[in-house]
Design a protein around this motif. Structure first.
Motif, PDB file in Angstrom:
ATOM      1  N   PRO A  79      34.829  40.471  37.885  1.00  0.00           N
ATOM      2  CA  PRO A  79      35.784  39.547  38.515  1.00  0.00           C
ATOM      3  C   PRO A  79      37.081  39.392  37.721  1.00  0.00           C
ATOM      4  N   ASN A  80      37.056  39.804  36.437  1.00  0.00           N
ATOM      5  CA  ASN A  80      38.280  39.660  35.627  1.00  0.00           C
ATOM      6  C   ASN A  80      39.209  40.863  35.745  1.00  0.00           C
ATOM      7  N   ILE A  81      38.777  41.852  36.515  1.00  0.00           N
ATOM      8  CA  ILE A  81      39.637  43.037  36.671  1.00  0.00           C
ATOM      9  C   ILE A  81      40.129  43.107  38.103  1.00  0.00           C
ATOM     10  N   ASP A  82      41.419  43.235  38.268  1.00  0.00           N
ATOM     11  CA  ASP A  82      41.989  43.346  39.608  1.00  0.00           C
ATOM     12  C   ASP A  82      41.887  44.815  40.035  1.00  0.00           C
ATOM     13  N   ILE A  83      40.827  45.141  40.763  1.00  0.00           N
ATOM     14  CA  ILE A  83      40.602  46.566  41.051  1.00  0.00           C
ATOM     15  C   ILE A  83      41.639  47.125  42.034  1.00  0.00           C
ATOM     16  N   GLU A  84      42.274  46.219  42.759  1.00  0.00           N
ATOM     17  CA  GLU A  84      43.321  46.694  43.676  1.00  0.00           C
ATOM     18  C   GLU A  84      44.428  47.374  42.869  1.00  0.00           C
TER      19      GLU A  84
END
Ligand SMILES: Cc1cc2nc3c(=O)[nH]c(=O)nc-3n(C[C@H](O)[C@H](O)[C@H](O)COP(=O)(O)OP(=O)(O)OC[C@H]3O[C@@H](n4cnc5c(N)ncnc54)[C@H](O)[C@@H]3O)c2cc1C
Length: 367
Positions: free
Chosen positions: A358-363
């Motif tokens: 959840p801490n990584i903006d995969i977009e």
């Protein structure tokens, strides 16, 4: 020019290229597209206390019957049953499921468990509710019909209908709602000489990639048809609005191409590449992508899961490092990225530990 005839098509003479209407009128066609949808699979036909829900008319009938009812039995485990369970208020609902988890037509047992906590939870939105009494009757299976509809007495009250489950329990109710899916329904073939091929599995009219049936100049689209083309590995039919609309659109293009004698209409539509469906269950946004339940993958796949109770449920299915399907419940904001990962089949092995972090903006990560 477009002409609308409000009639029921009772049959079709394919050799004569004519549709026979209920008024007796015969309509000549050059191309025909059958889009007559499906009829509900009722647990008992023509029974006064068994209702099927399929259109606005049946919803109205259902609402009228609801006014005087204090308890209903709901049979089915798909979208309609789930929506009814969420929406129904001020009445006791006994939900009868044949599967081991709820909403199993759409989601896996984990997501079913996620929703189970919501069954009697306060609603996320305002409704016309007074109160709700809900009873999930274990996970029970109905007995065969013969044992189902006998009037019997329970200890305290008398009900118009009694339903016996395979666990031997008998419940009384005002009426039963049968939400157990549809079967394709189409006008009769009026000449035995012409064959309209139907699928042996679900009796849908079989269509090829250009929505053509086995009969010349006859097309079919939507719930009434069954795709008999070589399907993309990440797409399958699931009689839904989105698919019916996409098929209708595609059939129209193919019919125009056929009028113009264009050979091999271009198959440029992405609609049939990756399964995608968006809906709401228990007030949560639900996005289903690709082989979201690992359909057809056997047991040889990897599952990545992120669950926050009452907030979100994210499940990604990977095989050989590639994303094959996903269930996204809640405001996850992952749908676009996941759809792209399904389409491009990128090898995610190096990133999979972070895919649901959840801490990584995969977009941004995959941009
Ligand atoms: C209660 C309910 C809720 C649903 N909710 C959802 C949802 O939330 N999301 C979703 O994606 N899908 C949902 N679905 C499924 C969706 O409604 C269908 O997949 C979709 O409507 C199929 O479209 P269609 O045009 O093929 O058939 P239909 O919408 O069934 O239309 C067929 C039409 O043909 C008419 N017809 C039939 N036979 C004849 C004849 N012989 N002559 C003339 N006319 C005829 C019928 O009266 C009907 O108007 C729901 C279905 C039901 C029953």
């Amino acid at each position: 020019m477009k002409t609308v005839i409000q009639e029921f098509a009772v049959g079709t003479w394919y050799i004569l290229q004519m549709a026979h209407l209920s008024s007796g009128q015969l309509v000549k066609y050059k191309k025909l597209c059958i889009c007559s949808g499906g009829t509900p699979k009722l647990i008992a036909e023509n029974h006064p206390h068994v209702l099927g829900i399929r259109d606005t008319e049946s919803v109205q009938l259902f609402q009228n019957r609801l006014k005087d009812a204090s308890r209903i039995i709901l049979v089915g485990n798909g979208g309609i049953a789930t929506e009814l369970v969420y929406e129904l208020e001020g009445i006791q609902v006994i939900w009868v499921l044949k599967d081991k988890s709820m909403t199993a037509t759409f989601v896996d047992p984990g997501a079913g468990q996620f929703f189970l906590h919501q069954v009697n939870a306060p609603k996320k939105k305002e409704t016309i509710s007074k109160r709700q009494q809900f009873n999930l009757s274990g996970f029970q299976t109905l007995t065969p019909l013969s044992a189902l509809l006998s009037p019997r007495k329970e200890s305290k009250e008398t009900w118009p209908l009694y339903v016996e489950l395979t666990n031997g329990k008998i419940y009384g109710c005002d009426f039963l709602v049968s939400a157990t899916g549809v079967i394709p329904s189409f006008p009769k073939v009026l000449s035995k000489v012409t064959e309209l091929k139907v699928s042996p599995e679900d009796v849908g009219i079989m269509v090829d990639k250009e929505m053509r049936t086995s009969v010349a100049d006859v097309f079919a689209a939507g719930d009434v048809c069954t795709p008999a083309w070589q399907r993309s590995p990440l797409w399958f039919q699931m009689r839904l609005w989105t698919q019916a609309r996409q098929m209708g659109h595609h059939a129209a293009n193919c019919m125009v191409a056929s009028f113009k004698n264009e050979q091999g209409h271009t198959w440029s539509d992405f609609a049939f590449e990756v399964f995608a469906h968006m809906t709401q269950f228990f007030g949560f946004k639900v996005v289903l992508l690709g082989l979201f339940n690992g359909q057809g993958l056997g047991t040889d796949y990897e599952v990545l899961l992120r669950v926050t109770k009452g907030e979100e449920y994210v499940k990604a299915i990977l095989k050989d490092g590639k994303l094959k399907g996903a269930i996204l419940i809640g405001d996850t904001n992952l749908e676009e990225t996941f759809e792209n990962l399904l389409l491009n089949q990128m090898d995610l092995s190096p990133f999979k530990d972070d895919l649901l972090n959840p801490n990584i903006d995969i977009e941004d990560f995959f941009d």
